[in-house]
Design an enzyme around this catalytic site. Structure first.
Site, PDB file in Angstrom:
ATOM      1  N   PRO A   6     -47.247  48.779  57.921  1.00  0.00           N
ATOM      2  CG  PRO A   6     -47.630  50.916  58.304  1.00  0.00           C
ATOM      3  CD  PRO A   6     -47.339  49.673  59.194  1.00  0.00           C
ATOM      4  CG  ASN A   7     -46.548  51.688  53.100  1.00  0.00           C
ATOM      5  OD1 ASN A   7     -47.518  51.603  52.266  1.00  0.00           O
ATOM      6  ND2 ASN A   7     -46.361  52.560  53.926  1.00  0.00           N
ATOM      7  NE  ARG A  14     -41.752  51.057  51.646  1.00  0.00           N
ATOM      8  CZ  ARG A  14     -41.878  50.956  52.960  1.00  0.00           C
ATOM      9  NH1 ARG A  14     -41.978  49.840  53.523  1.00  0.00           N
ATOM     10  NH2 ARG A  14     -41.760  52.150  53.615  1.00  0.00           N
ATOM     11  CE1 TYR A  29     -37.447  49.769  54.281  1.00  0.00           C
ATOM     12  CE2 TYR A  29     -38.152  50.972  52.420  1.00  0.00           C
ATOM     13  CZ  TYR A  29     -37.960  50.967  53.808  1.00  0.00           C
ATOM     14  OH  TYR A  29     -38.424  52.000  54.566  1.00  0.00           O
ATOM     15  CG  ASN A  85     -40.490  46.086  60.017  1.00  0.00           C
ATOM     16  OD1 ASN A  85     -40.552  47.348  60.474  1.00  0.00           O
ATOM     17  ND2 ASN A  85     -39.709  45.853  58.796  1.00  0.00           N
ATOM     18  CG  HIS A 110     -40.589  56.026  62.780  1.00  0.00           C
ATOM     19  ND1 HIS A 110     -39.553  55.593  63.449  1.00  0.00           N
ATOM     20  CD2 HIS A 110     -40.648  55.507  61.613  1.00  0.00           C
ATOM     21  CE1 HIS A 110     -38.752  54.791  62.478  1.00  0.00           C
ATOM     22  NE2 HIS A 110     -39.698  54.799  61.265  1.00  0.00           N
ATOM     23  CG  ASP A 123     -50.262  52.687  75.563  1.00  0.00           C
ATOM     24  OD1 ASP A 123     -48.882  52.890  76.032  1.00  0.00           O
ATOM     25  OD2 ASP A 123     -51.044  53.507  75.542  1.00  0.00           O
ATOM     26  CG  HIS A 137     -36.775  49.037  62.437  1.00  0.00           C
ATOM     27  ND1 HIS A 137     -38.079  49.583  61.959  1.00  0.00           N
ATOM     28  CD2 HIS A 137     -36.655  49.075  63.691  1.00  0.00           C
ATOM     29  CE1 HIS A 137     -38.689  49.978  63.040  1.00  0.00           C
ATOM     30  NE2 HIS A 137     -37.836  49.609  63.935  1.00  0.00           N
ATOM     31  CB  SER A 186     -33.805  50.486  56.193  1.00  0.00           C
ATOM     32  OG  SER A 186     -34.574  51.131  56.892  1.00  0.00           O
ATOM     33  NE  ARG A 225     -34.626  54.953  55.437  1.00  0.00           N
ATOM     34  CZ  ARG A 225     -35.719  54.553  55.157  1.00  0.00           C
ATOM     35  NH1 ARG A 225     -36.344  53.434  55.753  1.00  0.00           N
ATOM     36  NH2 ARG A 225     -36.736  54.931  54.558  1.00  0.00           N
ATOM     37  NE  ARG A 280     -37.552  56.830  56.814  1.00  0.00           N
ATOM     38  CZ  ARG A 280     -38.651  56.645  56.335  1.00  0.00           C
ATOM     39  NH1 ARG A 280     -39.563  55.612  56.713  1.00  0.00           N
ATOM     40  NH2 ARG A 280     -39.387  57.098  55.254  1.00  0.00           N
TER      41      ARG A 280
HETATM   42  C1  DQA Z   1     -38.718  50.221  58.114  1.00  0.00           C
HETATM   43  C2  DQA Z   1     -38.120  51.563  58.597  1.00  0.00           C
HETATM   44  C3  DQA Z   1     -39.239  52.515  58.593  1.00  0.00           C
HETATM   45  O1  DQA Z   1     -38.930  53.669  58.955  1.00  0.00           O
HETATM   46  C4  DQA Z   1     -40.248  52.633  57.470  1.00  0.00           C
HETATM   47  O2  DQA Z   1     -41.403  53.368  57.692  1.00  0.00           O
HETATM   48  C5  DQA Z   1     -40.601  51.015  57.090  1.00  0.00           C
HETATM   49  C6  DQA Z   1     -39.867  49.900  57.277  1.00  0.00           C
HETATM   50  C7  DQA Z   1     -37.736  48.958  57.817  1.00  0.00           C
HETATM   51  O3  DQA Z   1     -37.912  47.856  58.024  1.00  0.00           O
HETATM   52  O4  DQA Z   1     -36.551  49.440  57.392  1.00  0.00           O
HETATM   53  O5  DQA Z   1     -41.846  51.181  56.547  1.00  0.00           O
HETATM   54  O6  DQA Z   1     -39.235  49.563  59.439  1.00  0.00           O
END
Ligand code: DQA
Length: 144
Positions: free
Chosen positions: A11-12, A19, A24, A75, A81, A88, A101, A103, A108, A112
């Site tokens: 997500p995101n 973002r 990132y 990713n 988290h 599973d 990841h 970041s 952080r 996380r």
């Molecule tokens: C992330 C790190 C996660 O904690 C965060 O929720 C993300 C991106 C990263 O690529 O650094 O959405 O997975």
């Protein structure tokens, strides 16, 4: 037949580029996909690159991977988290998995610092920006 690596983004990550660029980076997810395709081509690999904001969809892709993929780069973003379901699904799969990841999750917020995915991944790359994806492709190429 070319070996296909399934690259899954949670997500995101569709918002990459706009973002929190300080965290990132400025590259979009399309840029990351292009870099992955270039690296994969040099390694003789195919890439199946996907993103979803829905946990169930991510789990479905993991479940189907054994039929069409030689390995997975994931990713899981925020689901790292929280998601026992993704843990599973990866655990049930007999394929090498690299968790990425962008970041450094350990530098952080505390929530996380733990990822449910790490225990079922062959390796974890974090904090190296989008280069983590191409490093993961090189690592998977050795594992498959
Ligand atoms: C992330 C790190 C996660 O904690 C965060 O929720 C993300 C991106 C990263 O690529 O650094 O959405 O997975």
């Amino acid at each position: 037949m070319a070996r296909t690596i399934l690259i899954i983004n949670g997500p995101n990550l569709n918002l990459l580029g706009r973002r929190e660029p300080g965290l990132y980076g400025a590259k979009t997810l399309d840029d990351v996909e292009k870099e992955c395709r270039k690296t994969a081509a040099g390694l003789g690999l195919e890439v199946d690159f996907r993103q979803s904001n829905h946990e169930g969809e991510l789990i479905g892709w993991i479940q189907d991977a054994h039929q069409r993929s030689a390995g997975i780069i994931i990713n899981p973003a925020a689901y790292s988290h929280t998601s026992i379901g993704i843990h599973d699904a990866l655990r049930a799969l007999d394929l090498p998995v690299i968790e990425v990841h962008i970041s450094n999750i350990f530098a952080r917020e505390r929530y996380r610092h733990h990822s449910h995915v790490s225990a079922v991944a062959n390796g974890v790359i974090c904090g190296l920006g989008s280069a983590g994806y191409t490093l993961a492709l090189n690592a998977l190429n050795e594992l498959i």
